[in-house]
Design an enzyme around this catalytic site. Sequence first.
Site, PDB file in Angstrom:
ATOM      1  N   TYR A  44      14.603  -6.790   3.543  1.00 33.53           N
ATOM      2  CA  TYR A  44      13.652  -5.679   3.089  1.00 33.53           C
ATOM      3  C   TYR A  44      15.005  -4.627   2.851  1.00 33.53           C
ATOM      4  CZ  TYR A  44      10.325  -2.074   2.446  1.00 33.53           C
ATOM      5  OH  TYR A  44       9.554  -0.865   1.726  1.00 33.53           O
ATOM      6  N   ASP A  56      13.255  -8.162  -1.182  1.00 33.16           N
ATOM      7  CA  ASP A  56      13.140  -6.694  -1.946  1.00 33.16           C
ATOM      8  C   ASP A  56      14.335  -6.221  -1.946  1.00 33.16           C
ATOM      9  OD1 ASP A  56      12.434  -4.381  -3.017  1.00 33.16           O
ATOM     10  OD2 ASP A  56      10.817  -4.063  -1.621  1.00 33.16           O
TER      11      ASP A  56
END
Length: 269
Positions: A119, A163
């Site tokens: 992330y 992400d």
Amino acid sequence: MKLFSWNVNGIRAVINKGEFARFISTYDPDIVCLQETKASRSQVEIDLPEYTEHFYSAAKKGYSGTAIFSKTPARCYRDGFPNGIVQRFQLTGDRYGDPNDEGRIIAAEFDDFWLVTCYTPNSKGDLSRLNLRQRWDAACLAYLQELETGQYGTTKPILYCGDMNVAYADIDLANSKSNAGKHGFTNEERAGFQAYLDARFIDVFRAAHPHEANAYTWWTHWANARARNVGWRIDYWLASAAIAPRVQNPTIHAEQMGSDHCPVSVEFA
């Protein structure tokens, strides 16, 4: 083997909406990588006995965090960057805190590959975290290369997902002109992504679909953006060049609700 990556933007919320159970039932993934879990394992009410679970949660409650669920247990897990990478790239924190305490990256070793989920820190609307973000990108690439070349065990290729908080090219977001220079689409962030490509990591979705527009993985909550498909492609699967031919059928699952991101998947032959 079906592998999925999904920024759930709070796993407890996705579970409470019934969407996580629907996701597992619909796709029956072999491995699931989650980002932005916003919870420790003790805070999550979930029963998936067919999966081995590994959570890497942020020190700050309700923030960030990653997790991996796999039907085949990993040989080992490595949470966070090793100290050498942290020191080399000066990832010692900023006014927002220490990114090494935010549960952002897990490396899991399987028989044929290292699986890494991440992330990536957001550079913020005012770009106040862009400097740290640039160092993070460089550190992450260096870490992948160290894993790939066997510095932490056997030499193995990399499958990397998560992400990445950047739309790489104009085709990867609906409004490229109006977002040029804004967080998620700055020259610096795009250059960070280019560095992965230059290092022979393959963006498997774009390699398979070089001209497919309107293929997005994140939509703002504003202005009914998801229904109008005004989005960004910021969630990725990257593969080492050596293993990329075995990574097939990259797919964006915009039909799966529950988060402002949707899952992205690949099949590993």
